[in-house]
Design an enzyme around this catalytic site. Structure first.
Site, short mmCIF file in Angstrom:
data_model
loop_
_atom_site.label_atom_id
_atom_site.label_comp_id
_atom_site.label_asym_id
_atom_site.label_seq_id
_atom_site.Cartn_x
_atom_site.Cartn_y
_atom_site.Cartn_z
N GLN A 250 0.82 -1.21 0.00
CA GLN A 250 0.00 0.00 0.00
C GLN A 250 0.85 1.26 0.00
OE1 GLN A 250 -2.78 -1.88 -0.98
NE2 GLN A 250 -3.65 0.04 -0.25
N HIS A 253 1.52 3.38 -3.16
CA HIS A 253 0.53 4.30 -3.72
C HIS A 253 1.10 5.71 -3.84
CE1 HIS A 253 -3.52 2.58 -4.39
NE2 HIS A 253 -3.13 1.65 -3.56
N GLU A 318 -8.08 3.26 6.89
CA GLU A 318 -8.87 2.84 5.74
C GLU A 318 -8.91 1.32 5.59
OE1 GLU A 318 -8.70 3.63 0.90
OE2 GLU A 318 -6.95 4.01 2.14
N HIS A 319 -7.75 0.70 5.50
CA HIS A 319 -7.63 -0.76 5.38
C HIS A 319 -7.04 -1.32 6.67
CE1 HIS A 319 -6.86 0.84 1.22
NE2 HIS A 319 -7.86 0.00 0.95
N ASP A 352 -8.95 -4.23 -3.18
CA ASP A 352 -8.70 -3.13 -4.11
C ASP A 352 -9.10 -3.46 -5.53
OD1 ASP A 352 -7.77 -1.25 -2.36
OD2 ASP A 352 -5.65 -1.43 -2.90
N HIS A 411 -46.55 28.39 12.46
CA HIS A 411 -46.63 26.94 12.47
C HIS A 411 -47.93 26.50 13.18
CE1 HIS A 411 -42.41 27.19 11.41
NE2 HIS A 411 -42.26 25.87 11.42
#
Length: 427
Positions: A250, A253, A318-319, A352, A411
């Protein structure tokens, strides 16, 4: 007590970088707002050296592009899309309309209505994210979105054929070869040649995430999916080779991608540090992964599973891969994560690319309050109500008193008008 064996950049450094991204994105969005297509063309030429006669691909152009893609690649894309579609269809079937009579004559309900139009961003650059076409376009299609447009940048002055193929097979109604913040601004704001959408989805780098943040409100967004994050939770049953491989997988990336290990085993922590350095000598993308690890890598040593859950939930990554003897402990106890990968037999790459869950996931702590992209993100749950005359009188008397309690006399009159009218009908 948890002990940090390695930490990444401090908060001050991160904030300086974020401030620079904010200003750059704001300038691009303002330019597109003021100058529309002219700005889009200038920005595309500046950042991607790309200025075609039309950014939108015609049907004939798409057909010719697909002919350049191998049958094996097309089969692989279709396989992946079938998995994403199947899981998305299961998710869609779980979303039900509701109608119930809560009191005699009072009917309340909700309908699940798909968003009318969506713009999907498919990242390119060094890593053409073909899979993002499946994750966003297929999922929107299953949700019932009527108009789906998609943008992806050129790569070194060329149209990314496999990505375009995936976008078309996924069901995109319009495909544009256009990247970066200018693509998101064009989809959200609209230009003379691109009709605006109601919602933006898709992952990307820090600039893409910031663009979505600044455009939110004018359009909806799925979530702020910025630089990818991975956390591995391991105990003494995990091995350093797998932990290092999955963190670096990862980290490649981008240089801002955090990778972390939480472990109850000091031996695993030390071996992982060594193994990461060893794998960096052979990893083809080590130039990026090394920077990501050195500047954003974290290793936390904890005493037990309970403390591991506590630290993992604080990170809210995230993961999260769970390489432990009892992965289900984390499934049953963790609350803050984008996606869980339970056991040594699975990994982030499966999620992914192909297994069926969505890879557009919350980052930068957003997992504390949202999950990832799924069919439900494309659906508005909208309520409705209706009353019989008798029920309107009954509810109206309560409503009038409660409105007066809050000094909302207009109202109150709405309610009393119906009480008077329908009491007369009733009598």
């Amino acid at each position: 007590m948890a002990r940090f064996l390695k930490t990444g950049k401090n908060m001050e450094e991160q904030q300086r970088a974020e401030a620079q991204v904010y200003e750059t994105v704001r300038g691009i969005i303002n330019n597109v707002t003021s100058n529309g297509d002219k700005a889009i063309r200038e920005l595309s030429n500046k950042f991607d050296q790309w200025s075609p006669e039309s950014f939108r691909l015609s049907r004939l152009e798409i057909e010719e592009i697909i002919k350049t893609v191998s049958e094996k690649t097309i089969d692989d894309i279709k396989f992946a899309q079938a998995q994403i579609r199947r899981f998305a269809e299961e998710q869609r079937s779980s979303i039900k309309d509701v109608e119930v009579e809560t009191l005699p004559g009072v009917t309340l309900g909700h309908k699940n209505i798909p968003v009318n139009s969506v713009g999907c961003y498919i990242p390119g650059g060094r890593y053409p994210m073909v899979a993002s076409a499946h994750m966003s376009i297929v999922t929107a299609k299953v949700a019932g979105v009527k108009r789906i447009i998609a943008c992806t940048p050129p790569i070194n002055g060329e149209i990314p054929a496999a990505t375009v193929t995936a976008m078309h097979l996924a069901g995109a109604d319009e495909i544009y070869i256009l990247g970066g913040v200018q693509a998101l601004a064009a989809m959200a704001l609209g230009t003379d040649t691109i009709a605006p959408v109601d919602m933006l989805v898709g992952p990307g780098n820090a600039y893409v995430a910031e663009a979505k943040r600044q455009l939110f409100g004018r359009v909806g967004i799925d979530l702020l999916a910025g630089p990818t994050e991975v956390l591995v939770i391991g105990d003494d049953t995990a091995d350093a080779e797998m932990v290092a491989c999955d963190i670096l997988g990862q980290a490649e990336h981008g240089p801002t991608s955090p990778g972390a290990l939480i472990t109850t085993s000091e031996k695993l922590a030390e071996e992982t540090l060594e193994e990461i350095q060893r794998q960096l000598t052979t990893l083809p993308t080590a130039d990026v992964a090394r920077v990501a690890w050195e500047e954003n890598g974290i290793i936390i040593l904890v005493e037990n599973e309970e403390e591991a859950v506590f630290e993992a939930d604080k990170l809210s990554y995230e993961h999260v891969e769970v390489l432990t003897e009892n992965p289900d402990y984390y499934l049953n106890n963790m609350t803050n994560y984008g996606a869980l990968f339970l056991g040594k037999e699975t990994n982030v790459a499966y999620g992914d690319k192909v297994i069926g869950t969505n890879h557009t996931l919350p980052t930068k702590g957003a997992a504390r309050y949202t999950g990832g992209l799924w069919v439900g993100k494309f659906i508005k749950t909208c309520t409705y109500q209706k009353c019989t005359p008798e029920a309107s009188v009954f509810i109206g008397e309560y409503a009038a008193r409660l409105c007066e309690l809050e000094n909302f006399m207009g109202h109150r009159e709405q309610a009393l008008l119906r009480v008077r009218r329908y009491q007369t009908i009733k009598s």
